[in-house]
Design a protein around this motif. Sequence first.
Motif, short mmCIF file in Angstrom:
data_model
loop_
_atom_site.label_atom_id
_atom_site.label_comp_id
_atom_site.label_asym_id
_atom_site.label_seq_id
_atom_site.Cartn_x
_atom_site.Cartn_y
_atom_site.Cartn_z
N ARG A 144 64.23 63.30 19.53
CA ARG A 144 62.85 63.14 19.05
C ARG A 144 62.39 64.41 18.33
O ARG A 144 61.76 64.34 17.27
CB ARG A 144 61.94 62.83 20.23
CG ARG A 144 60.53 62.40 19.84
CD ARG A 144 59.70 62.15 21.08
NE ARG A 144 60.28 61.11 21.91
CZ ARG A 144 60.40 61.19 23.23
NH1 ARG A 144 60.02 62.28 23.86
NH2 ARG A 144 60.92 60.19 23.91
N ARG A 145 62.70 65.57 18.90
CA ARG A 145 62.30 66.83 18.27
C ARG A 145 63.00 67.02 16.93
O ARG A 145 62.38 67.40 15.94
CB ARG A 145 62.61 68.00 19.20
CG ARG A 145 62.38 69.37 18.58
CD ARG A 145 62.72 70.48 19.56
NE ARG A 145 64.07 70.36 20.08
CZ ARG A 145 65.17 70.74 19.44
NH1 ARG A 145 65.07 71.25 18.21
NH2 ARG A 145 66.36 70.64 19.99
N MET A 170 65.15 57.46 20.14
CA MET A 170 63.92 58.23 20.06
C MET A 170 63.03 57.99 21.27
O MET A 170 62.37 58.90 21.78
CB MET A 170 63.19 57.87 18.77
CG MET A 170 61.86 58.58 18.57
SD MET A 170 61.20 58.33 16.92
CE MET A 170 61.26 56.56 16.78
N TYR A 171 63.00 56.74 21.75
CA TYR A 171 62.08 56.37 22.82
C TYR A 171 62.77 56.17 24.18
O TYR A 171 62.11 55.84 25.17
CB TYR A 171 61.32 55.10 22.44
CG TYR A 171 60.40 55.32 21.26
CD1 TYR A 171 59.35 56.23 21.30
CD2 TYR A 171 60.61 54.62 20.07
CE1 TYR A 171 58.51 56.42 20.23
CE2 TYR A 171 59.78 54.82 18.96
CZ TYR A 171 58.73 55.72 19.05
OH TYR A 171 57.91 55.93 17.98
N GLY A 214 58.87 57.93 13.91
CA GLY A 214 59.54 59.20 14.16
C GLY A 214 59.58 60.08 12.93
O GLY A 214 59.43 61.30 13.01
N THR A 264 67.29 62.35 24.61
CA THR A 264 66.14 61.70 23.97
C THR A 264 65.13 62.74 23.48
O THR A 264 64.64 62.65 22.36
CB THR A 264 65.46 60.74 24.97
OG1 THR A 264 66.37 59.70 25.30
CG2 THR A 264 64.20 60.14 24.36
N ARG A 300 61.60 64.84 14.15
CA ARG A 300 60.35 65.38 13.60
C ARG A 300 60.64 66.54 12.66
O ARG A 300 60.04 66.66 11.59
CB ARG A 300 59.44 65.82 14.74
CG ARG A 300 58.04 66.22 14.27
CD ARG A 300 57.10 66.33 15.44
NE ARG A 300 55.72 66.54 15.01
CZ ARG A 300 54.67 66.05 15.65
NH1 ARG A 300 54.84 65.31 16.73
NH2 ARG A 300 53.45 66.29 15.21
#
Length: 209
Positions: free
Chosen positions: A30-31, A205-206, A83, A26, A34
């Motif tokens: 997420r990184r 993502m979450y 995101g 996760t 971005r």
Amino acid sequence: MEGVTVIDHPLVQHKLTIMRDKETSTASFRRLLREISTLLCYEVTRNLDLTTVEIETPMATIDAPTLEGKKLVFASILRAGNGLLEGMLDLVPAARVAHIGIYRDHETLQPVEYYFKAPENLADRLVIVVDPMLATANSAIAAIEKLKERGARNIRFLCLLAAPEGIERFRAGHPDVPVFTASIDSHLNEKGYIVPGLGDAGDRMYGTK
């Protein structure tokens, strides 16, 4: 496909491959989202209008290029769109932000709207709508209809992945809105998910299911 730009930059494709891997954590997902969104933002804003302004450098006075017109609007389709939004704001921190709360009913696959908040004067701004997936296209079509109702006229749609079925429906509904994506995948499955895809972007993502 007409009206569709595939962003095939090597760094975009490399990061997307890692994001597709089901073993990617996760935090890493997420990184990477971005990071990739900053690269996608660079491409979707490539042909923005410029004007000039007179400035003084330490050496001389020059007419230097600067963005023309009102601030951009990034319109995030909640929740997964956020995101992409974060990385885009890293690149264009002065952009205005709209939030469009729409989720897909998993039984009917139809969009359900629950929230809408946007800046004023949308007619005078370029609006870039962001959502990681263009699958059935129902949510994207509904979101753009809402923005047009509020006066938006210059709109672009940016996503990570698109399905051919979604592109066809989207272009039929909004032929005036160009699509920018990192990949056009094979197809949708019976549940409306993109194949091979990367799963549910919001969940990954979450860390939810």
